[in-house]
Scaffold this active site. Structure first.
Site, short mmCIF file in Angstrom:
data_model
loop_
_atom_site.label_atom_id
_atom_site.label_comp_id
_atom_site.label_asym_id
_atom_site.label_seq_id
_atom_site.Cartn_x
_atom_site.Cartn_y
_atom_site.Cartn_z
N ASP A 195 0.81 -1.23 0.00
CA ASP A 195 0.00 0.00 0.00
C ASP A 195 0.84 1.28 0.00
O ASP A 195 0.44 2.31 0.55
CB ASP A 195 -0.97 0.02 1.20
CG ASP A 195 -1.85 -1.21 1.21
OD1 ASP A 195 -2.25 -1.66 0.13
OD2 ASP A 195 -2.14 -1.72 2.30
N HIS A 232 -4.79 -1.63 -5.61
CA HIS A 232 -4.00 -0.52 -6.13
C HIS A 232 -4.95 0.61 -6.55
O HIS A 232 -5.73 0.44 -7.48
CB HIS A 232 -3.16 -0.98 -7.34
CG HIS A 232 -2.10 -1.98 -6.98
ND1 HIS A 232 -1.27 -2.55 -7.91
CD2 HIS A 232 -1.72 -2.48 -5.78
CE1 HIS A 232 -0.43 -3.37 -7.30
NE2 HIS A 232 -0.69 -3.35 -6.00
P1 GDP Z 1 -0.82 0.39 -3.54
O1 GDP Z 1 -1.46 -0.87 -3.11
O2 GDP Z 1 0.65 0.41 -3.29
O3 GDP Z 1 -1.15 0.75 -4.96
O4 GDP Z 1 -1.43 1.55 -2.64
P2 GDP Z 1 -2.97 1.74 -2.19
O5 GDP Z 1 -3.74 2.21 -3.35
O6 GDP Z 1 -3.45 0.52 -1.50
O7 GDP Z 1 -2.83 2.83 -1.07
C1 GDP Z 1 -2.39 4.10 -1.34
C2 GDP Z 1 -3.50 5.10 -0.94
O8 GDP Z 1 -2.96 6.39 -0.85
C3 GDP Z 1 -4.61 5.21 -1.97
O9 GDP Z 1 -5.80 5.55 -1.31
C4 GDP Z 1 -4.15 6.36 -2.87
O10 GDP Z 1 -5.22 7.02 -3.53
C5 GDP Z 1 -3.52 7.26 -1.84
N1 GDP Z 1 -2.39 8.05 -2.32
C6 GDP Z 1 -1.39 7.70 -3.18
N2 GDP Z 1 -0.47 8.68 -3.25
C7 GDP Z 1 -0.89 9.67 -2.43
C8 GDP Z 1 -0.35 10.93 -2.03
O11 GDP Z 1 0.73 11.35 -2.44
N3 GDP Z 1 -1.07 11.66 -1.12
C9 GDP Z 1 -2.27 11.23 -0.61
N4 GDP Z 1 -2.89 12.00 0.26
N5 GDP Z 1 -2.80 10.04 -0.97
C10 GDP Z 1 -2.11 9.27 -1.84
P1 IMO Z 2 -1.11 -4.18 -2.27
O1 IMO Z 2 -0.75 -4.75 -3.61
C1 IMO Z 2 -1.17 -4.69 2.06
C2 IMO Z 2 -1.03 -8.83 3.51
C3 IMO Z 2 -2.23 -9.41 4.25
C4 IMO Z 2 -1.57 -10.49 5.08
C5 IMO Z 2 -0.44 -11.00 4.20
C6 IMO Z 2 -0.77 -12.26 3.41
O2 IMO Z 2 -2.34 -3.36 -2.28
O3 IMO Z 2 0.07 -3.52 -1.65
P2 IMO Z 2 -2.38 -12.87 1.38
O4 IMO Z 2 -3.83 -12.58 1.14
O5 IMO Z 2 -1.46 -12.32 0.36
O6 IMO Z 2 -2.11 -14.32 1.65
O7 IMO Z 2 -2.04 -12.10 2.77
O8 IMO Z 2 -0.14 -9.94 3.29
N1 IMO Z 2 -1.36 -8.28 2.18
C7 IMO Z 2 -1.37 -6.97 1.89
N2 IMO Z 2 -1.14 -5.90 2.68
N3 IMO Z 2 -1.39 -4.52 0.74
C8 IMO Z 2 -1.56 -5.59 -0.08
O9 IMO Z 2 -1.56 -5.48 -1.42
C9 IMO Z 2 -1.61 -6.88 0.50
N4 IMO Z 2 -1.76 -8.15 0.00
C10 IMO Z 2 -1.61 -8.98 1.04
O10 IMO Z 2 -2.85 -8.42 5.05
O11 IMO Z 2 -0.98 -9.96 6.25
MG MG Z 3 -2.94 -1.50 -1.80
#
Ligand code: GDP
Ligand code: IMO
Ligand code: MG
Length: 423
Positions: A13, A41
């Protein structure tokens, strides 16, 4: 650009989707190289806001070929709903997503077993999986009883595979008191998947090789972060694949020497979802403030994310292990209203000082050592150039850069595509 890998260098994340969406506007090919629909994502662009799970984040550029790579695990039911959702929100048809025939299939029994196995774990051993069937599917892959996307294209072969593997699967399901499956029922399910996705299942190897050899812009999209890598993360609280640059080579079918650039995505603080050690976790009002301002709730499960300060020891390990050439620092704006910002520069474990990341059980006992920075206390979300950032924010960034020894090329100050400073 040629071959660029985007990897998460914390616990997931980090904002990978947001960075891939930006970089994908110049990419001819985007390949998701591991994981499945455990990913969440977030991409916000002129077509809307999307929470992508298995579809690569280059899907919004109709010219970009998106490949769900050989190293992934695919649930075709969730892929179908995800594509339907993207089509209805964006108003565009999605016909630029292909699946490598070697990608493994997440079957309905994998999801059931994921939930049941997690349910049997004691509280202190819970992984907190996303219950998408990821672990059971990769286990079958390693045990050579998995089904692959290409298998659904040949019904006789598929039936033979199911006849071989299903009796044991059903015994596992019965052990947990869960429903069992028949070969006919699963053959019918795969036939429906073939109907919808058959013409998108390809052998991506020659296509990717041709693209590499002709110097095309290729982006490799990672899922999760190294701290949950199955080998180098917080095992057993890990996922079941390798979200690293090495995993990218393997999962996308790219030779290591073809990779030109590795972008490590790092939040300006940190978060973790699920079980396991997390040394800089905050249980005070700063943690709550990071969660609220950062909107730190899971995209896939909705769970509140654990929040804490930036851990430079873990980040240094991640940069080295991934061979990171450029960093993308995200969510800087979330720190705008903090008077004091802390970073972890070492740990005390059993009375001993550590400046490197130890294995899981030692991490459980680690006490972080912090250094403090003065907050800049103003809005950065409208900054688009380095010079526009407040001096204290610049110092924070330059100090991270110095300590990690990696250039911070991208600074994200908001979730939208244009809220980015490129240095
Ligand atoms: P990923 O799994 O690595 O793609 O990340 P996620 O989407 O799960 O989590 C990132 C969160 O932060 C999302 O809600 C994005 O919309 C938000 N986000 C990403 N970059 C920024 C930033 O620079 N500032 C803020 N405030 N939010 C961001
Ligand atoms: P993105 O791509 C954050 C965590 C789960 C759990 C462990 C194993 O959005 O960064 P799984 O379902 O893969 O067997 O879970 O990994 N986990 C994540 N945490 N972001 C994710 O994906 C995750 N995908 C799995 O919470 O601890
Ligand atoms: Mg994510």
């Amino acid at each position: 650009m040629s071959v660029t890998t985007v990897v998460g260098i914390q616990w997931g994340d980090e904002g990978k989707g947001r960075i891939v969406d930006y970089l994908a506007s110049q990419a001819e090919m985007v390949i998701r190289f591991q994981g499945g629909d455990n990913a969440g994502h977030t991409v916000i662009n002129d077509l809307g806001k999307f929470g992508l799970h298995i579809i690569p984040s280059g899907v919004f550029n109709s010219e970009t070929m998106n490949i769900v790579g050989a190293g992934t695990v695919v649930n075709f039911d969730t892929m179908a709903s995800e594509i339907d959702h993207i089509q209805s929100v964006s108003g565009r048809s999605v016909d630029n997503v292909f699946i490598d025939r070697r990608a493994h299939l997440i079957m309905p029994y994998h999801q059931l077993l994921d939930g049941a196995e997690e349910g049997k774990r004691s509280d202190d051993q819970k992984i907190g999986t996303t219950k998408r069937g990821i672990g059971p599917c990769y286990s079958d892959k390693a045990s050579r009883v998995g089904l692959r996307a290409g298998d659904i294209l040949d019904e006789d072969w598929l039936r033979k595979r199911l006849e071989l593997l299903l009796p044991k699967k059903n015994r596992d399901l019965e052990y947990y008191g869960l429903r069992t499956f028949t070969v006919d029922e699963l053959v019918a399910k795969c036939a429906a998947w073939r109907e919808r996705f058959g013409s998108y299942i390809i052998d991506s190897q020659p296509v990717v090789r041709e693209a590499v050899e002709n110097g095309r812009n290729i982006l490799l999209e990672g899922q999760l972060g190294i701290m949950r890598d199955n080998d180098w993360g917080i095992y057993p609280y890990s996922t079941s694949s390798n979200p690293t640059t090495a995993g990218a080579c393997n999962g996308a079918g790219i030779p290591p020497r073809a990779i030109d650039k590795v972008v490590g995505v790092i939040k300006a603080y940190s978060t973790s979802v699920g079980g396991g050690p997390y040394m800089t976790e905050l249980f005070d009002e700063d943690g709550e403030k990071l969660r609220t301002i950062g909107g730190e709730f899971g995209v896939t499960t909705g769970r509140p994310r654990r929040c804490g300060w930036l851990d430079l020891v873990a980040a240094d390990y991640a940069c080295y292990m991934n061979g990171v050439s450029d960093l993308a620092l995200t969510k800087l704006d979330v720190l705008d209203s903090f008077e004091k910002i802390r970073v972890c520069t070492g740990y005390m474990i059993d009375g001993e000082y550590y400046n490197h990341l130890p294995d899981t059980l030692y991490q459980e006992r680690a006490k972080p050592i912090y250094e403090d920075f003065e907050g800049w206390m103003c809005d950065t979300s409208k900054c688009r150039r380095w010079e526009e950032l407040p001096a204290k924010a610049q110092s924070y960034i330059l100090e991270i850069e110095k300590r990690l020894g990696v250039h911070i090329t991208y600074i994200s100050v908001g979730p939208e595509r244009d809220q980015l400073i490129v240095r």
